[in-house]
Each structure stands twice: as structure tokens, then as C-alpha cells.
Design a protein around this motif. Structure first.
Motif, mmCIF file in Angstrom:
data_model
loop_
_atom_site.group_PDB
_atom_site.id
_atom_site.type_symbol
_atom_site.label_atom_id
_atom_site.label_comp_id
_atom_site.label_asym_id
_atom_site.label_seq_id
_atom_site.Cartn_x
_atom_site.Cartn_y
_atom_site.Cartn_z
ATOM 1 N N GLU A 136 -12.329 2.899 24.987
ATOM 2 C CA GLU A 136 -12.711 1.409 24.950
ATOM 3 C C GLU A 136 -13.937 1.121 25.121
ATOM 4 N N HIS A 138 -9.413 -6.916 21.594
ATOM 5 C CA HIS A 138 -9.426 -8.641 21.692
ATOM 6 C C HIS A 138 -10.832 -8.868 21.881
ATOM 7 N N GLU A 158 -10.307 -0.568 21.262
ATOM 8 C CA GLU A 158 -9.867 0.418 21.924
ATOM 9 C C GLU A 158 -8.526 1.152 21.469
ATOM 10 N N ASP A 173 -15.466 -4.680 29.625
ATOM 11 C CA ASP A 173 -14.107 -3.702 29.437
ATOM 12 C C ASP A 173 -14.113 -2.606 28.887
ATOM 13 N N THR A 193 -13.466 -6.110 22.015
ATOM 14 C CA THR A 193 -13.355 -4.812 22.257
ATOM 15 C C THR A 193 -12.804 -4.047 21.143
HETATM 16 CO CO CO Z 1 -9.594 -4.506 26.537
#
Ligand code: CO
Ligand code: MF3
Ligand code: CO
Length: 269
Positions: A243, A179, A212, A116, A210
Motif C-alpha cells: 500500500e 480509499h 493497496e 497510510d 491509497t
Molecule cells: Co489504506
């Protein structure tokens, strides 16, 4: 990976094993490569829907799976958040104009692992104030990553980001956070981009999550539009976000979503 008997902290944060880092590096690299490859396709006159269509094709060509298509009713391979859109912008007919700044956020699944990542792009030429916002947002993410090591806490990460942003007289969005991720998209903990040193869960080797940060030129408040996704700044001020997906190592962290060509920051060429 041994999904059956996973180690979880008292705060519900999964501890991954050394061998799991390879899976995250592979997934993160695919997502980051797509963000590299989409850069030449961001220009005035282009629509966000066309950019998303290209990303959909790139995901397919990579042999990975989009984590966002079909996620909670979302239908696109990317979120594209233009100007005062904070996050979760839905790609569509919007035509980019000269000077627009946009975040493109891509999440892919490779062999079960989630990668991500998001970055800022500019259509045409960058204004001085937008450049400053993008620089401060990028650097705030890197300050957060510098604080990501065993023994520090999630509050240390949030504090590093918030203090840097506010020193530059910008504001950190409170309504959305980073998260945990790994074999799932969104897992504990909520990674806040603000906070006090020494508070929150302690970071341990094997945590994957992450960071971000969303940073606004004006006030931090956001609202979600009637489409139930698009988050915008309440005061219509410009917003930026970067991120990375990272994993805590014995003495710091690994960044899974580094740009293969070193072009994470939009003004790096
Ligand atoms: Co994310
Ligand atoms: N990639 C986003 C994140 O950073 C989540 C997007 S969910 C979607 O967590 F459904 F809006 F795509
Ligand atoms: Co994302």
C-alpha cells in the motif's frame, strides 16, 4: 489547508491544494520510516504482538499519533496479516515461523494528515512461490501508480492492476479496496483494484488516495473471522498486499509513503 471551504468533486472526492502536499509527505514519511525500522524485528520466533508493541513505541517516539488505535474499536498500532490472512490481521500471540510472509500496515497522523502504507516482510527464508506472489503484488501496485495521472480514471488504475495480476495467473481481492485520505482516514472514492479502462471518476490534480492491492495465489474470495476484523482467503491460499498513499499532480502523482531507505520491497536487501 482551508478546511472550511474545501473543494469537492461531483463524486464527493476532495481536491486538496498544492500546500497540502507537504503535510501528506510529512505524514507518509513517518509511516514509511516505521516500516523501514521494523524490518530487523521480523524473524522466526517473534510474535506479531511484539512487533506491534515496537510499532506503538516507534509511533510515540516519532511524535505522531496512531490512526488505528481506537479506530472503530480497533486497539493496535498496526495490522499484521500472516500467510493466508488477506488484511486486518490483529497482532497477538501468534509466533512467526520460518518462511511465513506477512503484511504490516501502519497509519499515522501528523499535524492532522494521514499517512497510510503497508509492505510485505518474511520471517526467515522466502519460498519461491511466496517470492513470486510478493513480486507480482508489488509490481501490480506500481502498475496502478503508473496509471495515476490527471485525465485517467480510477477504472484505468484498477484495470492496470487486475490485468497484470491475472496475466501472472493470480487473483485480485474484490472485497477490500483503497480509499481517499488526507485530513481523514477513509474518504471517497473506493479505489478498486480491478476494473475496466475509462470507467469511474476522472483523476484530478489534488486528489489524495491509497492504492493497496491484495493478491491471492488461489481464488479471490475472502471471509472475515469471528473477531470481526481478520480477513482470510476462503481457499486458504497465500495472500500479499502493498500500500502507498499518493497525491495526483499536474502530470502524474507523488508517492507520499516512499521508503526513506529504498527498502519498500522485501527482497531489495
Ligand atoms: Co489504506
Ligand atoms: N490501514 C488500513 C487501510 O489500509 C486500515 C486499518 S483499519 C484498522 O485502510 F482498524 F484495522 F486498523
Ligand atoms: Co493501510
Amino acid at each position: 489547508m482551508s478546511d472550511g471551504k474545501a473543494t469537492v468533486t461531483k463524486d464527493g472526492i476532495r481536491i486538496y491544494q498544492e500546500a497540502d502536499f507537504a503535510g501528506m509527505h510529512a505524514a507518509g514519511k513517518v509511516a514509511a520510516q516505521i516500516l523501514d525500522d521494523i524490518a530487523p524485528h521480523v524473524f522466526p520466533g517473534q510474535t506479531t504482538g511484539q512487533i506491534d508493541k515496537l510499532i506503538t513505541e516507534m509511533v510515540e517516539a516519532s511524535g505522531s499519533t496512531s490512526a488505528t488505535i481506537g479506530y472503530k474499536g480497533y486497539h493496535h498500532a498496526s495490522c499484521i496479516s500472516v500467510n493466508h490472512v488477506v488484511c486486518h490481521g490483529i497482532p497477538g500471540d501468534k509466533v512467526l515461523k520460518n518462511g511465513d510472509i506477512l503484511n504490516i500496515d501502519v497509519t499515522v497522523i501528523v499535524d492532522g494528515w494521514f499517512g497510510d502504507t503497508s509492505r510485505m516482510y518474511v520471517a526467515g527464508s522466502l519460498s519461491r512461490k511466496a517470492e513470486r506472489l510478493i513480486q507480482v503484488t508489488h509490481d501490480s501496485l506500481m502498475k496502478g501508480i503508473e496509471a495515476a495521472r490527471p485525465g485517467n480514471t480510477f477504472g484505468d488504475i484498477g484495470h492496470a492492476i487486475q490485468s497484470y495480476v491475472e496475466k501472472n495467473r493470480m487473483s485480485v481481492v474484490r472485497d477490500f479496496c483503497g480509499h481517499g485520505l488526507g485530513l481523514v482516514f477513509h474518504a471517497p472514492p473506493n479505489v478498486l483494484h480491478y476494473g475496466r479502462p475509462g470507467t469511474g471518476s476522472t483523476l484530478e490534480e489534488g486528489m489524495f488516495f491509497t492504492i493497496e492491492p491484495m493478491v491471492n495465489l488461489g481464488r479471490p474470495e475472502t471471509k472475515v473471522l469471528a473477531d470481526d476484523w481478520t480477513a482470510v482467503t476462503r481457499d486458504k491460499s497465500l495472500s500479499a498486499q502493498f500500500e502507498h498513499s499518493i497525491g495526483i499532480t499536474a502530470d502524474g502523482c507523488d508517492i507520499f509513503t516512499l521508503s526513506p531507505s529504498g527498502r519498500f520491497h522485501p527482497t531489495y536487501g
